[in-house]
Motif scaffolding. Structure first.
Motif, mmCIF file in Angstrom:
data_model
loop_
_atom_site.group_PDB
_atom_site.id
_atom_site.type_symbol
_atom_site.label_atom_id
_atom_site.label_comp_id
_atom_site.label_asym_id
_atom_site.label_seq_id
_atom_site.Cartn_x
_atom_site.Cartn_y
_atom_site.Cartn_z
ATOM 1 N N VAL A 292 0.871 -1.121 0.005
ATOM 2 C CA VAL A 292 0.134 0.070 0.013
ATOM 3 C C VAL A 292 1.031 1.405 -0.035
ATOM 4 N N ILE A 293 1.956 1.288 0.696
ATOM 5 C CA ILE A 293 2.965 2.120 0.718
ATOM 6 C C ILE A 293 3.388 2.622 -0.526
ATOM 7 N N ASN A 294 3.886 1.499 -1.081
ATOM 8 C CA ASN A 294 4.406 1.716 -2.488
ATOM 9 C C ASN A 294 3.628 2.178 -3.552
ATOM 10 N N GLU A 295 2.393 1.846 -3.469
ATOM 11 C CA GLU A 295 1.318 1.830 -4.490
ATOM 12 C C GLU A 295 0.819 3.339 -4.290
ATOM 13 N N LEU A 296 1.065 4.029 -3.108
ATOM 14 C CA LEU A 296 0.828 5.466 -3.025
ATOM 15 C C LEU A 296 2.053 6.400 -3.039
ATOM 16 N N SER A 297 3.146 6.135 -2.656
ATOM 17 C CA SER A 297 4.286 6.830 -2.674
ATOM 18 C C SER A 297 5.041 6.688 -4.055
ATOM 19 N N HIS B 245 6.531 4.553 15.285
ATOM 20 C CA HIS B 245 5.307 5.190 15.185
ATOM 21 C C HIS B 245 4.436 4.967 16.265
ATOM 22 N N ASN B 246 4.720 5.863 17.478
ATOM 23 C CA ASN B 246 3.605 5.645 18.539
ATOM 24 C C ASN B 246 2.417 6.221 18.581
ATOM 25 N N VAL B 247 2.226 7.295 17.645
ATOM 26 C CA VAL B 247 0.858 8.206 17.797
ATOM 27 C C VAL B 247 0.406 8.474 16.650
ATOM 28 N N THR B 248 1.015 7.968 15.543
ATOM 29 C CA THR B 248 0.349 8.142 14.005
ATOM 30 C C THR B 248 0.082 6.829 13.596
ATOM 31 N N ASP B 249 -0.373 6.754 12.481
ATOM 32 C CA ASP B 249 -0.953 5.462 11.627
ATOM 33 C C ASP B 249 0.704 5.215 10.906
ATOM 34 N N PRO B 250 1.262 4.238 11.130
ATOM 35 C CA PRO B 250 2.501 3.658 10.654
ATOM 36 C C PRO B 250 2.573 3.845 8.932
ATOM 37 N N ILE B 251 1.329 3.524 8.501
ATOM 38 C CA ILE B 251 1.303 3.539 6.838
ATOM 39 C C ILE B 251 1.785 5.163 6.468
ATOM 40 N N ARG C 21 3.319 10.210 -12.733
ATOM 41 C CA ARG C 21 3.863 9.575 -13.847
ATOM 42 C C ARG C 21 3.946 8.147 -13.376
ATOM 43 N N GLN C 22 4.284 7.756 -12.303
ATOM 44 C CA GLN C 22 4.489 6.260 -12.003
ATOM 45 C C GLN C 22 3.088 5.573 -11.664
ATOM 46 N N SER C 23 2.125 6.473 -11.791
ATOM 47 C CA SER C 23 0.631 6.111 -11.413
ATOM 48 C C SER C 23 0.513 5.647 -9.981
ATOM 49 N N ALA C 24 1.150 6.511 -8.957
ATOM 50 C CA ALA C 24 1.036 6.589 -7.569
ATOM 51 C C ALA C 24 0.196 8.029 -7.419
ATOM 52 N N ALA C 25 -0.026 8.096 -6.302
ATOM 53 C CA ALA C 25 -0.816 9.437 -5.967
ATOM 54 C C ALA C 25 -0.179 10.587 -5.749
ATOM 55 N N ILE C 26 -0.830 11.525 -6.427
ATOM 56 C CA ILE C 26 -0.592 12.800 -6.453
ATOM 57 C C ILE C 26 -0.581 13.497 -4.827
ATOM 58 N N ASN C 27 -1.715 13.004 -4.202
ATOM 59 C CA ASN C 27 -1.864 13.144 -2.656
ATOM 60 C C ASN C 27 -2.130 11.727 -2.155
ATOM 61 N N PRO C 28 -1.064 11.194 -1.657
ATOM 62 C CA PRO C 28 -1.107 9.932 -0.919
ATOM 63 C C PRO C 28 -1.759 9.804 0.218
ATOM 64 N N ILE C 29 -1.572 10.863 1.176
ATOM 65 C CA ILE C 29 -2.575 10.626 2.427
ATOM 66 C C ILE C 29 -3.975 10.787 2.118
ATOM 67 N N ILE D 233 4.937 6.543 4.373
ATOM 68 C CA ILE D 233 4.676 7.475 2.801
ATOM 69 C C ILE D 233 5.419 8.764 3.027
ATOM 70 N N VAL D 234 4.850 9.531 4.123
ATOM 71 C CA VAL D 234 5.388 10.876 4.125
ATOM 72 C C VAL D 234 7.028 11.092 4.673
ATOM 73 N N SER D 235 7.287 10.096 5.249
ATOM 74 C CA SER D 235 8.860 9.987 5.393
ATOM 75 C C SER D 235 9.746 9.719 4.290
ATOM 76 N N ALA D 236 8.993 8.592 3.462
ATOM 77 C CA ALA D 236 9.728 8.286 2.179
ATOM 78 C C ALA D 236 9.842 9.595 1.319
ATOM 79 N N ILE D 237 8.658 10.338 1.209
ATOM 80 C CA ILE D 237 8.714 11.299 0.481
ATOM 81 C C ILE D 237 9.697 12.361 0.849
#
Length: 431
Positions: free
Chosen positions: A86-91, A330-336, A395-403, A340-344
């Motif tokens: 899921v992380i890769n499909e979005l990021s 990730h203690n207080v956030t959704d790890p996914i 262009r990679q068919s990932a998400a412009i706005n992943p979150i 995603i945000v960290s990779a970007i």
């Protein structure tokens, strides 16, 4: 290819945002063009950039005091792999996973490899665990593993690392990362030299078991659980061990494993210079080993690290091929969402570093023009490359706005039905 998010959904969401993205992208292209910079070169670089996701990072982290599990958490490596897809499909920039053993050990690695292939996910560095005892373990790591005074504990740790290499070979990985919590908590508890000698002797046996095309990466850490002395406590001990073991052994840099105010980018430069930079565990830190989201606190430091990495690329330095991986809690956030945000954010630092005019910077350095050299770096850092990153995802068919896309599918609620949590499972401890 097997997908967890319908490609049509991502496409529809992207079309809603593309007009604004194209406008922002064209405006940035015009701005960069005035300095003779072709934006397409950097968009292509963003498309090629990849960083590995840690399998353990898909679960909720914890502290010494408590752990508060999130609904729909993955319970095994197959479900972790599902979240990683899921992380890769979005990021669009996380096409590989780093597993941790024995946490991710399975009976049939061919089945796991087949599943990852179906998701289009690769395996990179495998991580060993000799920092905690496992159920049924005959000898303990309480007083260390690779440097333990007891030969039986050392032998167990050595064999575990050799087993990890075997697991990694079945998955198609190409490196082993070794971190040990060995050390002492009281002055006089441990003979510093003898402990290091035992560590090196143990690691020699693991090194001998490396396949010809593999590397071993040594990870250092200042403290915890050894608070007085740690056997591999900093990059100095790390590179000494790597140089002792041989050319296939290199040092791994975890951004959280340094004293506050340490000049990490200079350490990176030194490791590059002596051909001993193996890779990175990206995270951020306020006090010590916090494992916070990458770029959440020190984005300029992360940029300066990538400035050294891009400089090595530019100079085509020998044996420079570091691996990049996230390593966060990730203690207080959704790890996914955090992954995603960290990779970007790591990708962002890379693209900004590519924008540095190397020849101009070298000129300022040679003429000792401190102000202009600093401004040359700041000029690149201050460019908002968000349109480049978003266009690369489009262009990679990932998400412009992943979150935004992730939240629209209510993934956690869906997974909570498929992954019921054991009510008797412990909710405490470090993860």
């Amino acid at each position: 290819m097997l997908r967890r998010i319908e490609s049509s959904l991502i496409k529809d969401k992207n079309e809603e945002l593309y007009t604004d993205l194209k406008s922002d992208y064209d405006a940035l292209a015009e701005k960069l063009g005035r300095d003779g910079i072709d934006i397409e070169k950097f968009t292509e670089a963003a498309e090629k950039f990849q960083i590995a996701v840690p399998s353990w990072g898909t679960g909720t982290g914890g502290t010494r005091f408590a752990r508060f599990p999130l609904k729909g958490e993955p319970r095994n490596i197959f479900e972790k792999l599902e979240d990683c897809s899921v992380i890769n499909e979005l990021s669009g920039c996380t096409d590989s996973v780093s597993p941790h053993f024995p946490w991710d050990k399975v009976d049939d690695f061919s089945e796991l490899k087949q599943t990852s292939d179906e998701y289009g996910i690769k395996w990179v560095s495998v991580n060993s665990n000799t920092f905690q005892d496992q159920p049924g373990q005959e000898t303990s790591y309480k007083y260390g593993s690779m440097s333990n005074t007891q030969q039986s504990s050392r032998d167990l740790a050595i064999q575990h690392n050799l087993d990890c290499i075997e697991y990694g070979q079945q998955l198609g990985a190409n490196s082993l990362t070794v971190w040990v919590g060995d050390g002492s908590n009281h002055p006089g508890q441990q003979h510093f030299q003898k402990a290091f000698e035992r560590y090196l002797s143990s690691m020699e046996k693991v090194y001998a078991g490396l396949p010809s095309d593999w590397e071993m990466h040594i990870e250092h850490k200042m403290f915890e659980p050894a608070f007085y002395s740690t056997v591999i406590q900093d990059w100095g001990s790390n590179i000494l061990a790597a140089m002792h073991l041989g050319p296939k052994c290199k040092s791994l840099v975890d951004l959280g494993h340094h004293a506050p105010n340490t000049n990490i980018e200079m350490i990176v430069s030194r490791l590059i210079q002596f051909k001993k930079l193996g890779g990175f565990h990206f995270n951020d830190s306020k006090y010590g080993d916090d494992d916070l989201d990458s770029g959440s606190l020190h984005p300029y430091q992360q940029f300066l690290i990538f400035n050294e990495l891009v400089d090595a690329e530019y100079r085509q330095q020998a044996e420079f091929d570091p691996s990049y991986m996230l390593d966060q809690s990730h203690n207080v956030t959704d790890p996914i969402e955090s992954l995603i945000v960290s990779a970007i954010e790591v990708q962002r630092s890379y693209i900004k570093a590519l924008l540095v005019d190397r020849e101009s910077l070298y000129g300022y350095q040679e003429s000792n023009d401190a102000m202009m050299a600093s401004l040359e770096l700041k000029k690149a850092f201050n460019v908002d490359v968000t349109p480049i990153l978003a266009m690369a995802r489009y262009r990679q068919s990932a998400a412009i706005n992943p979150i935004g896309v992730y939240r629209s599918i209510d993934y956690r609620t869906r997974m909570d039905k498929d992954r019921p949590r054991d009510p008797n499972a412990s909710g405490s401890g470090i993860v």
